[in-house]
Scaffold this active site. Structure first.
Site, PDB file in Angstrom:
ATOM      1  N   PHE A 139      39.505  17.135  50.871  1.00  0.00           N
ATOM      2  CA  PHE A 139      38.792  15.969  50.346  1.00  0.00           C
ATOM      3  C   PHE A 139      39.354  15.655  48.968  1.00  0.00           C
ATOM      4  CE2 PHE A 139      35.111  14.178  48.029  1.00  0.00           C
ATOM      5  CZ  PHE A 139      34.602  13.251  48.928  1.00  0.00           C
ATOM      6  N   LEU A 141      39.150  13.630  45.784  1.00  0.00           N
ATOM      7  CA  LEU A 141      38.452  12.739  44.857  1.00  0.00           C
ATOM      8  C   LEU A 141      38.833  13.042  43.406  1.00  0.00           C
ATOM      9  CD1 LEU A 141      36.307  10.517  44.374  1.00  0.00           C
ATOM     10  CD2 LEU A 141      34.597  12.356  44.253  1.00  0.00           C
ATOM     11  N   THR A 142      38.664  14.296  42.972  1.00  0.00           N
ATOM     12  CA  THR A 142      38.943  14.692  41.591  1.00  0.00           C
ATOM     13  C   THR A 142      40.422  14.497  41.259  1.00  0.00           C
ATOM     14  OG1 THR A 142      37.168  16.317  41.677  1.00  0.00           O
ATOM     15  CG2 THR A 142      38.811  16.593  39.954  1.00  0.00           C
ATOM     16  N   GLY A 147      37.420  13.818  36.190  1.00  0.00           N
ATOM     17  CA  GLY A 147      36.577  14.765  36.888  1.00  0.00           C
ATOM     18  C   GLY A 147      35.190  14.216  37.135  1.00  0.00           C
ATOM     19  N   THR A 174      40.370  22.116  47.308  1.00  0.00           N
ATOM     20  CA  THR A 174      40.288  23.261  48.206  1.00  0.00           C
ATOM     21  C   THR A 174      40.899  22.899  49.561  1.00  0.00           C
ATOM     22  OG1 THR A 174      38.298  24.105  47.134  1.00  0.00           O
ATOM     23  CG2 THR A 174      38.706  24.838  49.382  1.00  0.00           C
ATOM     24  N   ALA A 261      27.818  18.552  50.256  1.00  0.00           N
ATOM     25  CA  ALA A 261      28.422  19.817  49.843  1.00  0.00           C
ATOM     26  C   ALA A 261      27.531  20.560  48.859  1.00  0.00           C
ATOM     27  CB  ALA A 261      29.794  19.558  49.229  1.00  0.00           C
ATOM     28  N   ARG A 287      24.099  56.936  42.711  1.00  0.00           N
ATOM     29  CA  ARG A 287      24.788  57.351  41.479  1.00  0.00           C
ATOM     30  C   ARG A 287      23.868  58.277  40.679  1.00  0.00           C
ATOM     31  NH1 ARG A 287      29.288  58.593  38.584  1.00  0.00           N
ATOM     32  NH2 ARG A 287      29.336  57.615  36.515  1.00  0.00           N
ATOM     33  N   GLN A 298      14.056  53.579  33.732  1.00  0.00           N
ATOM     34  CA  GLN A 298      13.278  52.366  33.481  1.00  0.00           C
ATOM     35  C   GLN A 298      14.163  51.145  33.256  1.00  0.00           C
ATOM     36  OE1 GLN A 298      10.507  53.078  30.298  1.00  0.00           O
ATOM     37  NE2 GLN A 298       9.283  54.533  31.483  1.00  0.00           N
ATOM     38  N   GLU A 383      31.669  20.183  42.383  1.00  0.00           N
ATOM     39  CA  GLU A 383      30.630  19.357  43.027  1.00  0.00           C
ATOM     40  C   GLU A 383      29.582  18.915  42.001  1.00  0.00           C
ATOM     41  OE1 GLU A 383      32.090  18.972  45.473  1.00  0.00           O
ATOM     42  OE2 GLU A 383      32.475  20.674  46.745  1.00  0.00           O
TER      43      GLU A 383
END
Length: 405
Positions: A139, A141-142, A147, A174, A261, A287, A298, A383
């Site tokens: 996709f 766009l950016t 941005g 991506t 998204a 551990r 605590q 996004e």
């Protein structure tokens, strides 16, 4: 002093969070989790260190599983509820944000744009392939210099007879280096009928083997490394008229996909928080320090309790937004912005805080919280940045648009 030890609770047991979901929805989430445990979880740390992911192999497996575009109707998509899709995103991001990104970009950005704004021919050609994972989408766009203000995009689409010629560049995309098809947004020379201004934004379905298209990969990432990120470079790319998404005019097209998204992110990041909690519970239980399990101290319990509370809150937020999206009235963009803003920031802080319980071991790839925290730095930005969602909420609350102030 002897330590009396009871049964360790899972993150969802304290508040009985799973009670808010339908049984069949949880069963579906269990199927996704089992597939990921079998095919992905043992490898994700190495993929992260290597800065890559076997995207094509995973896409085919995820397509067979049925998560690609699963919330879309028809065209061999599953047609699931929004909540079921959200729970799938939760399981994906519990493994790694990069994996959820692959699925989000495929289904909620590229496939959604074609499904919602495309022609019947575009849908028939691409959606079945993408749902099956045989074709990977991205996709665009950016841009390198644009941005948070998509209206300022510089990519242009000009008419040449019946064809379109695209020129420009997109950044932080991506899947682009491994994609077969891309949805690219560009400004045309058309005049907006409402404003009278020149430069209407249009979407185009662009096969990546089209002459003039290049998709170089972004290197040296410090975050979201188990993901393939690239650019889109368009140099006099000639497309037929049929490549344009006929139903999209203006920024409503890309912004509607971004909202889809973001919805997946609202659910997804709860998975990263849950996995960090589960990992911390396992580690502190085994551990031994000063002849006692780390979980008996605590300060350890204080950190765990804080994370439990925060995780429960963001999961309830995601579930409520999912129900709104599944309702007849639907969900509003500012509601998704609220979920994205709060859930990502909270999940990131949960992972950061819990990492400290691991001491020096917490900075290795053997344990997930630091990897989740670093990944969520990227999710906080894409996004819609954290600040953009704050302004979106501010506008909804006050009625004043502060974006340009």
């Amino acid at each position: 002093m002897a330590v009396t030890k009871g049964k360790t609770k899972t993150p969802d047991e304290i508040l009985q969070v799973d009670e808010i979901f339908e049984k069949e929805d949880l069963e579906w989430a269990g199927v996704v989790r089992s597939w990921l445990n079998e095919h992905v979880r043992d490898n994700i740390g190495d993929w992260y260190l290597d800065g890559t992911i076997p995207a094509r192999e995973l896409a085919e497996g995820l397509g067979e599983l049925g998560v690609l575009g699963m919330h879309l109707e028809g065209y061999e998509c599953a047609g699931s509820t929004a909540t079921q899709y959200g729970l799938a995103c939760r399981e994906l991001e519990a493994v790694d944000s990069g994996l959820r990104s692959l699925v989000s970009v495929q289904g909620s950005l590229a496939m959604f744009s074609i499904h919602h704004w495309g022609s019947e021919e575009q849908k028939q050609e691409w959606l079945p392939q993408m749902a099956a994972g045989r074709a990977i989408g991205c996709f665009g766009l950016t841009e390198p210099d644009v941005g948070s203000d998509p209206a300022g995009m510089k990519t242009r689409a000009t008419k040449d007879g019946s064809d379109w010629i695209l020129n420009g560049a997109k950044m932080w995309i991506t899947n682009s280096p491994v994609s077969d098809v891309m949805v690219v947004w560009a400004k045309t020379d058309e005049v907006d009928e409402k404003t009278g201004e020149k430069g209407v934004v249009r979407g185009f379905v662009v096969p990546t083997d089209t002459p003039g298209v290049e998709t170089p990969e972004v290197q040296r990432k410090l975050s979201l490394r188990a993901s393939i990120t690239g650019e889109i470079v368009l140099d006099n790319v000639r497309l037929p008229e049929s490549a344009m998404l006929p139903k999209a005019s203006g920024l409503k097209g890309p912004l509607s996909a971004l909202s889809e998204a973001r919805y997946g992110i609202v659910f997804g990041v709860t998975g990263a928080a849950r996995d960090s909690l589960e990992e911390a519970l396992r580690y502190t239980d085994t551990r031994i320090q000063f002849d006692r399990p780390l979980s008996s101290f605590q300060i350890s319990q204080q950190k765990l309790a804080k994370a439990f509370g925060e995780y429960s809150a963001i999961t309830l937020t995601a579930a409520h937004i999912g129900r709104l999206k599944d309702s007849a009235a639907g969900v509003r963009p500012e509601q998704i912005s609220l979920g994205k803003m709060v859930n990502v920031d909270t999940a990131m802080n949960i992972a950061r805080d819990l990492r400290a319980l691991f001491g020096g071991s917490g900075i290795t790839s053997e344990y997930s919280p630091l990897r989740h925290a670093i990944n969520l730095e990227t999710v906080l930005t894409y996004e819609g940045t954290h600040e953009v969602h704050q302004l979106t909420l501010g506008r909804a609350m006050t009625g004043i648009n502060a974006f340009a102030n």
